[in-house]
Design an enzyme around this catalytic site. Structure first.
Site, PDB file in Angstrom:
ATOM      1  N   PHE A  60       0.852  -1.183   0.000  1.00  7.92           N
ATOM      2  CA  PHE A  60       0.000   0.000   0.000  1.00  7.92           C
ATOM      3  C   PHE A  60       0.889   1.235   0.000  1.00  7.92           C
ATOM      4  CE2 PHE A  60      -4.444   1.211   0.751  1.00  7.92           C
ATOM      5  CZ  PHE A  60      -5.087   0.051   0.368  1.00  7.92           C
ATOM      6  N   GLN A  64      -7.038  14.989   3.692  1.00  7.37           N
ATOM      7  CA  GLN A  64      -6.449  14.206   2.608  1.00  7.37           C
ATOM      8  C   GLN A  64      -7.343  14.106   1.380  1.00  7.37           C
ATOM      9  OE1 GLN A  64      -5.844   9.681   3.035  1.00  7.37           O
ATOM     10  NE2 GLN A  64      -3.799  10.543   2.913  1.00  7.37           N
ATOM     11  N   HIS A  68      -7.646  11.778  -1.719  1.00  9.86           N
ATOM     12  CA  HIS A  68      -7.191  10.482  -2.226  1.00  9.86           C
ATOM     13  C   HIS A  68      -7.040  10.604  -3.741  1.00  9.86           C
ATOM     14  CE1 HIS A  68      -7.196   6.258  -3.268  1.00  9.86           C
ATOM     15  NE2 HIS A  68      -7.226   5.897  -2.007  1.00  9.86           N
ATOM     16  N   LEU A 109     -14.718   6.156  -4.312  1.00 12.72           N
ATOM     17  CA  LEU A 109     -13.335   5.722  -4.166  1.00 12.72           C
ATOM     18  C   LEU A 109     -12.998   4.463  -4.954  1.00 12.72           C
ATOM     19  CD1 LEU A 109     -10.874   6.670  -2.424  1.00 12.72           C
ATOM     20  CD2 LEU A 109     -11.281   4.593  -1.123  1.00 12.72           C
ATOM     21  N   GLU A 156      -6.730   2.223  -3.138  1.00 10.74           N
ATOM     22  CA  GLU A 156      -5.305   2.194  -3.450  1.00 10.74           C
ATOM     23  C   GLU A 156      -4.826   0.758  -3.675  1.00 10.74           C
ATOM     24  OE1 GLU A 156      -3.024   5.257  -1.234  1.00 10.74           O
ATOM     25  OE2 GLU A 156      -1.997   3.492  -0.454  1.00 10.74           O
ATOM     26  N   ARG A 196      -0.165   9.585  -0.502  1.00 11.69           N
ATOM     27  CA  ARG A 196      -1.319  10.114  -1.243  1.00 11.69           C
ATOM     28  C   ARG A 196      -1.194  11.592  -1.580  1.00 11.69           C
ATOM     29  NH1 ARG A 196      -6.008   6.833   2.065  1.00 11.69           N
ATOM     30  NH2 ARG A 196      -5.518   4.849   1.087  1.00 11.69           N
ATOM     31  N   HIS A 209     -11.128  12.893   1.075  1.00  8.77           N
ATOM     32  CA  HIS A 209     -11.237  11.531   1.591  1.00  8.77           C
ATOM     33  C   HIS A 209     -11.161  11.422   3.104  1.00  8.77           C
ATOM     34  CE1 HIS A 209     -10.913   7.226   1.442  1.00  8.77           C
ATOM     35  NE2 HIS A 209      -9.713   7.217   1.996  1.00  8.77           N
ATOM     36  N   ARG A 216      -2.118  11.013   6.102  1.00  6.82           N
ATOM     37  CA  ARG A 216      -2.260   9.635   6.579  1.00  6.82           C
ATOM     38  C   ARG A 216      -1.827   8.637   5.506  1.00  6.82           C
ATOM     39  NH1 ARG A 216      -6.266   5.597   5.982  1.00  6.82           N
ATOM     40  NH2 ARG A 216      -7.785   6.951   4.965  1.00  6.82           N
TER      41      ARG A 216
HETATM   42  C1  LIG Z   1     -14.653   4.803   0.661  1.00  9.07           C
HETATM   43  C2  LIG Z   1     -13.651   4.718   1.772  1.00  9.07           C
HETATM   44  C3  LIG Z   1     -12.701   3.704   1.791  1.00  9.07           C
HETATM   45  C4  LIG Z   1     -11.755   3.632   2.825  1.00  9.07           C
HETATM   46  N1  LIG Z   1     -10.830   2.617   2.825  1.00  9.07           N
HETATM   47  C5  LIG Z   1      -9.955   2.514   3.858  1.00  9.07           C
HETATM   48  C6  LIG Z   1      -9.038   1.414   3.942  1.00  9.07           C
HETATM   49  O1  LIG Z   1      -9.022   0.510   3.100  1.00  9.07           O
HETATM   50  N2  LIG Z   1      -8.185   1.375   4.974  1.00  9.07           N
HETATM   51  C7  LIG Z   1      -8.170   2.324   5.950  1.00  9.07           C
HETATM   52  O2  LIG Z   1      -7.380   2.232   6.879  1.00  9.07           O
HETATM   53  N3  LIG Z   1      -9.048   3.355   5.914  1.00  9.07           N
HETATM   54  C8  LIG Z   1      -9.938   3.462   4.897  1.00  9.07           C
HETATM   55  N4  LIG Z   1     -10.830   4.505   4.872  1.00  9.07           N
HETATM   56  C9  LIG Z   1     -10.922   5.395   6.035  1.00  9.07           C
HETATM   57  C10 LIG Z   1     -11.635   4.673   7.175  1.00  9.07           C
HETATM   58  O3  LIG Z   1     -12.562   3.765   6.655  1.00  9.07           O
HETATM   59  C11 LIG Z   1     -12.390   5.656   8.073  1.00  9.07           C
HETATM   60  O4  LIG Z   1     -11.539   6.700   8.456  1.00  9.07           O
HETATM   61  C12 LIG Z   1     -12.884   4.925   9.320  1.00  9.07           C
HETATM   62  O5  LIG Z   1     -13.617   3.782   8.970  1.00  9.07           O
HETATM   63  C13 LIG Z   1     -13.708   5.840  10.190  1.00  9.07           C
HETATM   64  O6  LIG Z   1     -14.293   5.076  11.232  1.00  9.07           O
HETATM   65  P1  LIG Z   1     -15.061   5.768  12.429  1.00  9.07           P
HETATM   66  O7  LIG Z   1     -15.534   4.686  13.303  1.00  9.07           O
HETATM   67  O8  LIG Z   1     -14.204   6.827  12.988  1.00  9.07           O
HETATM   68  O9  LIG Z   1     -16.290   6.518  11.742  1.00  9.07           O
HETATM   69  P2  LIG Z   1     -17.524   5.972  10.784  1.00  9.07           P
HETATM   70  O10 LIG Z   1     -17.334   4.573  10.387  1.00  9.07           O
HETATM   71  O11 LIG Z   1     -17.661   6.998   9.755  1.00  9.07           O
HETATM   72  O12 LIG Z   1     -18.734   6.003  11.784  1.00  9.07           O
HETATM   73  C14 LIG Z   1     -19.301   7.197  12.255  1.00  9.07           C
HETATM   74  C15 LIG Z   1     -20.489   6.865  13.129  1.00  9.07           C
HETATM   75  O13 LIG Z   1     -20.937   8.038  13.775  1.00  9.07           O
HETATM   76  C16 LIG Z   1     -22.332   8.104  13.733  1.00  9.07           C
HETATM   77  N5  LIG Z   1     -22.713   9.528  13.848  1.00  9.07           N
HETATM   78  C17 LIG Z   1     -22.215  10.589  13.174  1.00  9.07           C
HETATM   79  N6  LIG Z   1     -22.811  11.725  13.576  1.00  9.07           N
HETATM   80  C18 LIG Z   1     -23.701  11.367  14.535  1.00  9.07           C
HETATM   81  C19 LIG Z   1     -24.629  12.077  15.337  1.00  9.07           C
HETATM   82  N7  LIG Z   1     -24.775  13.398  15.230  1.00  9.07           N
HETATM   83  N8  LIG Z   1     -25.397  11.388  16.212  1.00  9.07           N
HETATM   84  C20 LIG Z   1     -25.285  10.031  16.321  1.00  9.07           C
HETATM   85  N9  LIG Z   1     -24.427   9.314  15.585  1.00  9.07           N
HETATM   86  C21 LIG Z   1     -23.640   9.970  14.715  1.00  9.07           C
HETATM   87  C22 LIG Z   1     -22.725   7.431  12.443  1.00  9.07           C
HETATM   88  O14 LIG Z   1     -24.039   6.943  12.523  1.00  9.07           O
HETATM   89  C23 LIG Z   1     -21.693   6.303  12.382  1.00  9.07           C
HETATM   90  O15 LIG Z   1     -22.174   5.186  13.095  1.00  9.07           O
HETATM   91  C24 LIG Z   1     -11.783   4.593   3.855  1.00  9.07           C
HETATM   92  C25 LIG Z   1     -12.740   5.594   3.849  1.00  9.07           C
HETATM   93  C26 LIG Z   1     -13.648   5.668   2.810  1.00  9.07           C
HETATM   94  C27 LIG Z   1     -14.632   6.818   2.814  1.00  9.07           C
END
Ligand SMILES: Cc1cc2nc3c(=O)[nH]c(=O)nc-3n(C[C@H](O)[C@H](O)[C@H](O)COP(=O)(O)OP(=O)(O)OC[C@H]3O[C@@H](n4cnc5c(N)ncnc54)[C@H](O)[C@@H]3O)c2cc1C
Length: 577
Positions: A117, A238, A240, A250, A253, A284, A350, A392
């Site tokens: 990666f 970032q 992407h 997306l 990568e 990136r 991203h 990142r």
């Molecule tokens: C398309 C894509 C592909 C990616 N691929 C990778 C990868 O291969 N490897 C990697 O390391 N990273 C990757 N990333 C980044 C990574 O997936 C995210 O940074 C990470 O999953 C974020 O997790 P999280 O638990 O912080 O937030 P999220 O998974 O975004 O969860 C946020 C949560 O907060 C809740 N929420 C938000 N606001 C409120 C509110 N006001 N009240 C109640 N609930 C709320 C939502 O309901 C949700 O449950 C990718 C990101 C994207 C967008």
């Protein structure tokens, strides 16, 4: 009518970070999770490429190399003690996920498979090394499903489709709970708690072209800003390199990790010129800038603002086995077969490197001096620990969310055992109630969709991959105009149940807050580092800017403070890939 609940730990957000935090918090405290989405619809479920850990299953690898790559990738802005913790704990936490039942892809001899990666290298930058552990191109989906099942098994209580509107602080400054809006019933609930963990994810929706889901509106950080608390390093967002042209969806990568290459209009593999060692697997920020420079030099495809991601030489079998969802996206959204045709791509907003400042236990910092808000935690993309600094590396976010989700959950449980419930201030829900009533009673002409489009366009034009003071100032003028207009936004649905229009208006107000502090922080940092590139200040300036920005709003005014970067082993060097 406001319904009141009492519990020990409240987790806001049910993505990977929230679920891991809840799992660990529930081992030592009564825990509830509030999520505006049904948990398995969280953005974590869309993560494709993998989770980074130096398992060394394919080639020799070490947590120390992973640490170095992460620090270098961050353009030396990450706190090295936090990076060490993350990279050294990575192998153990990947095995923990495996033991929970996560179906990783395997090598022929049955070990967890790994692929290269961007920015991940052997021997301190010598050559790409396979470090991303993956479940085909559905890694995040599998993490989310696995953790959700574990939470259900451990009887974590879920309030799904509860939109959190406010954080409650006790008169003596402790976290005391949250106010949430039950989307289905249209009623306010107060959750009185000893510890509150914010895990609300990113805010890519402030830009027009983004890989982020519609729900990523930065509610958590916006709520803290409104409480006068600071956010850290907001100028670093970032882009992407490979979003589908015009759509931003997306293309992982991992396509380049599996051997795909970027080509310009002349068919040239242009990354060889920008990053002779790592080529298409440079970090990136480097690849996104290279794409823009190719486009500026007139070498975009057909003179337009995109390039090609070419995976045709990988062969159909490998594509279907390792990248099945990506192949599907291409067929569905573009009508092309990636085994036969190149994919049109452009950089897409991203990932938020900045966010709510925390220490390595996930405890929220109240200021740059490092004082804490007792009982308040943040984990996942919403937090800034800071392990990603100015840029990142791919696969490090899935790692971050599980490692620091776990620590936040553990520390919250400990905090609950040592403390009683904090005192509640009076009529805690009134500001939320007043906001809802104001929006429902507004009678102006403006609607949220129009304001959002204007914000996204101006952020894309002026606070994207390349920035100048003049451009950022233009963006700020527009944002201030939109912040005024959003106060009068009207909704046609005046009902109580599933009033998504009302919630979108609230989310838009949050997005505008974040757009403002992002632009202000970008204007303030007069250097280029990682994802923050100033055309009017093109060099990294360690003498003045090797420090974290803390931004807050006081009586509507933006204030900055700074915190030194923690350096343990690696002194800043020039970055070459
Ligand atoms: C398309 C894509 C592909 C990616 N691929 C990778 C990868 O291969 N490897 C990697 O390391 N990273 C990757 N990333 C980044 C990574 O997936 C995210 O940074 C990470 O999953 C974020 O997790 P999280 O638990 O912080 O937030 P999220 O998974 O975004 O969860 C946020 C949560 O907060 C809740 N929420 C938000 N606001 C409120 C509110 N006001 N009240 C109640 N609930 C709320 C939502 O309901 C949700 O449950 C990718 C990101 C994207 C967008």
């Amino acid at each position: 009518m406001v319904r009141t609940h009492r519990t020990e730990t409240v987790v806001v957000g049910a993505g990977g970070a929230g679920l891991m935090a809840a799992l660990y918090a529930s081992r030592g405290s009564q825990t509830v999770v509030l999520s505006k989405l049904y948990p398995t619809r969280s953005h974590t479920g869309t993560a494709q490429g993998g989770i980074g850990a130096a398992l060394g299953n394919i080639e020799e690898d070490h947590p120390e190399w992973h640490t170095f790559d992460t620090v270098k990738g961050s353009d030396y802005l990450a706190d090295q003690d936090a990076v060490e913790r993350m990279c050294y704990e990575a192998p153990e936490i990947v095995y923990e996920l495996e033991h929970m039942g996560l179906p990783f892809s395997r090598t022929p001899e049955g070990k967890i498979n790994q692929r290269p990666f961007g920015g991940h290298a052997a021997e301190f930058g010598k050559r790409p090394v396979p470090r991303a552990c993956f479940a085909a191109d559905r890694t995040g989906h599998m993490i989310l499903q696995t953790l959700y099942q574990q939470c259900l098994k451990h009887r974590v209580k879920f309030y799904d489709e509860f939109h959190v509107l406010d954080l409650v602080l006790s008169p003596d400054g402790r976290a005391a709970g949250v106010v949430a809006y039950d989307i289905d019933q249209g009623e306010l609930h107060l959750f009185h708690a000893k510890a509150v963990i914010f895990a609300t994810g990113g805010f890519g929706r402030i830009w027009q072209i983004t890989s982020n889901a519609h729900s990523l509106t930065g509610d958590g950080p916006a709520i803290l800003l409104q409480k006068g608390l600071p956010l850290e390093d907001m100028e670093f967002f970032q882009f992407h390199p490979t979003g589908i042209y015009k759509m931003g969806i997306l293309i992982t990568e991992a396509v380049r990790g599996e051997g795909g290459v970027l080509r310009n209009d002349q068919g040239e593999r242009f990354m060889e010129r920008y990053a002779p060692t790592m080529k298409d697997l440079a970090s990136r920020d480097v690849v996104s800038r290279a794409i823009y420079l190719e486009v500026k030099a007139g070498r975009g495809i057909g003179g337009k603002n995109y390039v090609h991601l070419d995976a045709t030489h990988l062969g159909r079998e490998k594509i279907e086995e390792r990248l099945p969802d990506i192949a599907d996206f291409c067929r569905t959204y573009l009508g092309i077969d990636p085994a036969e045709q190149p994919i049109p791509v452009q950089p897409t907003a991203h990932y938020a490197m900045g966010g709510i400042p925390t220490d390595v236990e996930g405890r929220v910092r109240r200021n740059a001096a490092g004082d804490l808000v007792p009982g308040l935690y943040a984990a996942g993309e919403v937090a800034c620990v800071s392990v990603h600094g100015a840029n990142r590396l791919g696969t490090n976010s899935l790692l971050d969310i599980v490692v620091f989700g776990k620590h936040a959950g553990q520390d919250a449980a400990r905090f609950c055992q040592q403390n009683d419930w904090p005192e509640l201030p009076e009529e805690t829900w009134q500001p939320s109630q007043a906001t809802i009533e104001r929006i429902l009673n507004n009678t102006g002409e403006d609607n949220a969709a129009r304001i959002r489009d204007e914000m996204q366009a101006v952020m894309m034009d002026h606070v994207g991959v390349f920035r100048t003071a003049e451009g950022i100032q233009k963006a700020l003028e527009k944002i201030h105009e939109l912040q005024e207009r959003v106060r009068h936004v009207t909704v046609s649905d005046k009902g109580k149940r599933f009033n998504t229009e009302l919630l979108e208006a609230i989310e838009l107000r949050n997005l505008l807050e974040l757009a403002e502090v992002t632009a202000q922080s970008a204007l303030n940092r007069t250097e280029s580092r990682g994802a923050h590139y100033r055309e009017d200040f093109q060099q990294r300036d360690d003498e003045h800017w090797l420090k974290h920005t803390f931004v807050r709003k006081e009586d509507g005014q933006i204030r900055f403070e700074y915190r030194p970067v923690v350096i343990t082993k690696y002194q800043p060097q020039e970055r070459k890939y």
